[in-house]
Design an enzyme around this catalytic site. Structure first.
Site, PDB file in Angstrom:
ATOM      1  N   LYS A 115     -67.924  -0.896  -3.507  1.00 47.33           N
ATOM      2  CA  LYS A 115     -67.300  -1.921  -2.825  1.00 47.33           C
ATOM      3  C   LYS A 115     -67.705  -2.297  -1.259  1.00 47.33           C
ATOM      4  O   LYS A 115     -68.011  -3.411  -1.043  1.00 47.33           O
ATOM      5  CB  LYS A 115     -65.662  -2.030  -2.738  1.00 47.33           C
ATOM      6  CG  LYS A 115     -65.252  -2.108  -4.224  1.00 47.33           C
ATOM      7  CD  LYS A 115     -63.648  -2.752  -4.288  1.00 47.33           C
ATOM      8  CE  LYS A 115     -63.181  -3.071  -5.656  1.00 47.33           C
ATOM      9  NZ  LYS A 115     -62.071  -3.564  -5.760  1.00 47.33           N
ATOM     10  N   LYS A 197     -67.872  -4.354 -15.834  1.00 47.60           N
ATOM     11  CA  LYS A 197     -66.545  -4.628 -16.602  1.00 47.60           C
ATOM     12  C   LYS A 197     -65.789  -6.165 -16.022  1.00 47.60           C
ATOM     13  O   LYS A 197     -66.208  -6.458 -14.819  1.00 47.60           O
ATOM     14  CB  LYS A 197     -65.610  -3.618 -16.017  1.00 47.60           C
ATOM     15  CG  LYS A 197     -64.968  -3.557 -14.650  1.00 47.60           C
ATOM     16  CD  LYS A 197     -63.625  -2.641 -14.643  1.00 47.60           C
ATOM     17  CE  LYS A 197     -63.029  -3.060 -13.103  1.00 47.60           C
ATOM     18  NZ  LYS A 197     -61.910  -2.371 -13.169  1.00 47.60           N
ATOM     19  N   LYS A 200     -61.375  -9.296 -11.918  1.00 53.93           N
ATOM     20  CA  LYS A 200     -60.502 -10.615 -11.323  1.00 53.93           C
ATOM     21  C   LYS A 200     -61.313 -11.039  -9.905  1.00 53.93           C
ATOM     22  O   LYS A 200     -61.148 -12.125  -9.628  1.00 53.93           O
ATOM     23  CB  LYS A 200     -59.127 -10.188 -11.025  1.00 53.93           C
ATOM     24  CG  LYS A 200     -58.599  -9.351 -10.264  1.00 53.93           C
ATOM     25  CD  LYS A 200     -57.019  -9.051 -10.002  1.00 53.93           C
ATOM     26  CE  LYS A 200     -56.450  -8.107 -10.758  1.00 53.93           C
ATOM     27  NZ  LYS A 200     -56.865  -6.494  -9.856  1.00 53.93           N
TER      28      LYS A 200
HETATM   29  N1  AQP Z   1     -62.233  -4.879 -17.514  1.00 53.95           N
HETATM   30  C1  AQP Z   1     -61.177  -4.441 -17.746  1.00 53.95           C
HETATM   31  N2  AQP Z   1     -61.295  -3.713 -19.040  1.00 53.95           N
HETATM   32  C2  AQP Z   1     -59.988  -2.702 -19.185  1.00 53.95           C
HETATM   33  N3  AQP Z   1     -59.168  -2.317 -18.365  1.00 53.95           N
HETATM   34  C3  AQP Z   1     -59.113  -3.156 -16.914  1.00 53.95           C
HETATM   35  N4  AQP Z   1     -58.500  -2.920 -15.862  1.00 53.95           N
HETATM   36  C4  AQP Z   1     -59.120  -3.902 -15.055  1.00 53.95           C
HETATM   37  N5  AQP Z   1     -59.894  -4.373 -15.624  1.00 53.95           N
HETATM   38  C5  AQP Z   1     -60.335  -3.895 -16.810  1.00 53.95           C
HETATM   39  C6  AQP Z   1     -57.207  -2.035 -15.841  1.00 53.95           C
HETATM   40  O1  AQP Z   1     -56.166  -2.844 -15.467  1.00 53.95           O
HETATM   41  C7  AQP Z   1     -55.467  -1.897 -14.547  1.00 53.95           C
HETATM   42  C8  AQP Z   1     -55.063  -2.813 -13.025  1.00 53.95           C
HETATM   43  O2  AQP Z   1     -56.247  -3.044 -12.501  1.00 53.95           O
HETATM   44  P1  AQP Z   1     -56.339  -3.398 -10.896  1.00 53.95           P
HETATM   45  O3  AQP Z   1     -55.954  -4.530 -10.557  1.00 53.95           O
HETATM   46  O4  AQP Z   1     -55.136  -2.320 -10.072  1.00 53.95           O
HETATM   47  O5  AQP Z   1     -57.466  -2.956 -10.418  1.00 53.95           O
HETATM   48  P2  AQP Z   1     -59.020  -3.305 -10.878  1.00 53.95           P
HETATM   49  O6  AQP Z   1     -59.182  -2.083 -11.739  1.00 53.95           O
HETATM   50  O7  AQP Z   1     -59.837  -2.844  -9.669  1.00 53.95           O
HETATM   51  O8  AQP Z   1     -58.901  -4.675 -11.591  1.00 53.95           O
HETATM   52  P3  AQP Z   1     -60.007  -5.636 -11.389  1.00 53.95           P
HETATM   53  O9  AQP Z   1     -59.656  -6.824 -12.161  1.00 53.95           O
HETATM   54  O10 AQP Z   1     -61.322  -5.034 -11.304  1.00 53.95           O
HETATM   55  O11 AQP Z   1     -59.853  -6.108  -9.627  1.00 53.95           O
HETATM   56  P4  AQP Z   1     -60.547  -6.131  -8.323  1.00 53.95           P
HETATM   57  O12 AQP Z   1     -61.934  -7.022  -8.978  1.00 53.95           O
HETATM   58  O13 AQP Z   1     -59.878  -6.896  -7.301  1.00 53.95           O
HETATM   59  O14 AQP Z   1     -61.065  -4.952  -7.955  1.00 53.95           O
HETATM   60  C9  AQP Z   1     -56.231  -0.612 -14.331  1.00 53.95           C
HETATM   61  O15 AQP Z   1     -55.421   0.174 -15.201  1.00 53.95           O
HETATM   62  C10 AQP Z   1     -57.410  -1.152 -14.797  1.00 53.95           C
HETATM   63  O16 AQP Z   1     -58.159   0.171 -15.566  1.00 53.95           O
END
Ligand code: AQP
Length: 332
Positions: A115, A197, A200
Site C-alpha cells: 500500500k 483480488k 473495494k
Molecule cells: N476479494 C476477496 N475475496 C475474498 N475475501 C475478501 N475479503 C476482502 N476482499 C476479498 C475479506 O473481507 C474481509 C474484510 O475485508 P476488509 O474490508 O477489512 O479489508 P480488505 O481485505 O483489505 O478488503 P478490501 O476490499 O481489499 O479493502 P481495501 O481495498 O480498502 O483494502 C476480510 O476477511 C477479507 O479477507
C-alpha cells in the site's frame, strides 16, 4: 453445565463500498458461524482512516455495513454487532500493544509495503501501525478464532506474536488466536485483472461487483469480465478469468467444478456468463432490499449498535484493565 463457546472476532472496514469479495469471502461465512461460536462482528471504522476518507462517505458506509450484516442474516440477538470507534478500549489497548511491538516487525508487513508503494511520500503512520490496532481488536475479546482471508494471515500471526510476548513478559493475559479458514471461503478476484483480488478501493469500477450494485450493473460487469479466447469452461490456472467466475458460481450455488464443466461443455462463454450474473443477482437482490429497509430505520440501527457497544465495552474493558494493571498503571 454448557461448555463455553469459542470466541470469534471479525469485521470489515468501511474504506469503500462493500464488494462481492467481502460478501463471499467474509460475511456469508459469518452467518454459518453464529450458532456455534460467540461472535463479535465489528464495523472497523478506525481501520478505514489509515487512508484518507471523505467524512460523509465514512458515515454513510459505516451504517450501510451494519445494515448489510443484518440483511445477510447475522442475528443481533445471537452476536455482538458494534462500531469499532464506539469502544475506546480498542485505541487504548492499541497504544499499549504498540509499545510492545518492534519497528522491524511492522516494516516487514506485506500489506504495508504494497500500500505504501503507491502513496508517494505521504504514508500515514496509521497504515504502518495498523497491525497493532488489529492485534488489540482481536486480543481484547480473548478471541480463539479469527476468520481471515489469506491476505490477512501475516497480520494475524503478528497479533499472536504480540500476545505471546505480552503473556511472557507480564504473565498470561491473552488467549492465542488462530486463523479460521471456512470450508467454503473463497478468494474472489478482480473481474478485469484476475491475478489480483477484488478490492473495494480498486479504481476501475468494472473490476468489482458491489453488494449494492443494481441487477443491470451486475449483468454488465459480468458480461465485460475478462476471460480468454479458448472458449472452454474449465477450472485451471491458465484461464484465471473463467476460474474466478466458476468460483463465484460454486460459492453461491453450492455446485462442484465438474458439474459446471459438464453443464457448459461446448457452449462457449455467453450462457455461462449469463448464469453467473443471474446467480449473483438472485443472491444479492434480497440482501439489497433488506439493507435499504434497515438503512431507512436509523433508530433500529442505533439500538443495535448501542447494545453491541455496551456488551463489547464491558468485555474489552475487562481485558484492558488486566493489561493496565500488569503493566504497572494505577487503577482508576
Ligand atoms: N476479494 C476477496 N475475496 C475474498 N475475501 C475478501 N475479503 C476482502 N476482499 C476479498 C475479506 O473481507 C474481509 C474484510 O475485508 P476488509 O474490508 O477489512 O479489508 P480488505 O481485505 O483489505 O478488503 P478490501 O476490499 O481489499 O479493502 P481495501 O481495498 O480498502 O483494502 C476480510 O476477511 C477479507 O479477507
Amino acid at each position: 453445565m454448557e461448555e463455553s463457546k469459542k470466541v470469534i472476532f471479525s469485521g470489515v472496514k468501511p474504506s469503500g463500498d462493500l464488494t462481492l469479495g467481502n460478501y463471499l469471502g467474509a460475511i456469508k461465512n459469518w452467518v454459518k458461524l453464529q450458532e456455534e461460536y460467540e461472535c463479535y462482528f465489528c464495523v472497523m471504522d478506525l481501520h478505514a482512516i489509515t487512508v484518507k476518507q471523505e467524512p460523509k462517505d465514512l458515515r454513510r458506509r459505516t451504517l450501510e455495513i451494519l445494515a448489510i450484516y443484518l440483511a445477510s442474516g447475522i442475528d443481533p440477538d445471537k452476536n455482538t454487532l458494534f462500531i469499532q470507534s464506539h469502544v475506546p478500549a480498542h485505541c487504548e489497548a492499541s497504544w499499549l500493544l504498540t509499545c510492545c511491538t518492534y519497528m522491524g516487525e511492522l516494516s516487514r508487513m506485506t500489506q504495508y509495503k504494497d500500500k505504501s508503494k503507491n502513496s508517494g511520500g505521504s504514508i500515514s503512520a496509521g497504515l504502518f501501525n495498523y497491525p497493532t490496532l488489529m492485534a488489540a481488536d482481536i486480543l481484547l475479546y480473548q478471541s480463539n478464532l479469527v476468520p481471515v482471508g489469506k491476505d490477512q494471515f501475516q497480520h494475524l500471526e503478528m497479533a499472536r506474536n504480540i500476545a505471546e510476548r505480552f503473556n511472557k513478559t507480564y504473565s498470561d493475559t491473552f488467549a492465542l488466536p488462530e486463523a479460521y479458514t471456512a470450508k467454503a471461503g473463497a478468494k474472489i478476484m478482480d473481474l478485469q485483472d484476475p491475478t489480483k483480488k477484488m478490492s473495494k478501493s480498486e479504481k476501475n469500477v468494472n473490476g468489482y461487483i458491489l453488494i449494492m450494485d443494481p441487477p443491470e450493473v451486475i449483468r454488465k460487469k459480468v458480461n465485460r469480465a475478462v476471460t480468454d479466447s479458448l472458449g472452454v469452461v474449465k477450472y485451471n490456472d491458465e484461464q484465471l478469468g473463467v476460474k474466478n467466475l466458476m468460483t463465484i458460481l460454486m460459492t453461491i450455488n453450492n455446485v462442484t467444478i465438474e458439474e459446471i464443466e459438464n453443464k457448459y461443455q461446448g457452449l462457449g462463454y455467453s450462457q455461462f456468463k449469463k448464469d453467473v450474473a443471474e446467480a449473483i443477482v438472485s443472491e444479492l437482490e434480497p440482501i439489497q432490499v433488506k439493507t435499504k429497509e434497515y438503512i431507512g430505520n436509523k433508530a433500529y440501527l442505533e439500538g443495535i449498535y448501542k447494545k453491541g457497544s455496551d456488551k463489547a465495552s464491558y468485555v474489552s474493558n475487562k481485558t484492558l484493565r488486566k493489561m493496565q494493571k500488569k503493566m504497572g498503571f494505577i487503577p482508576r
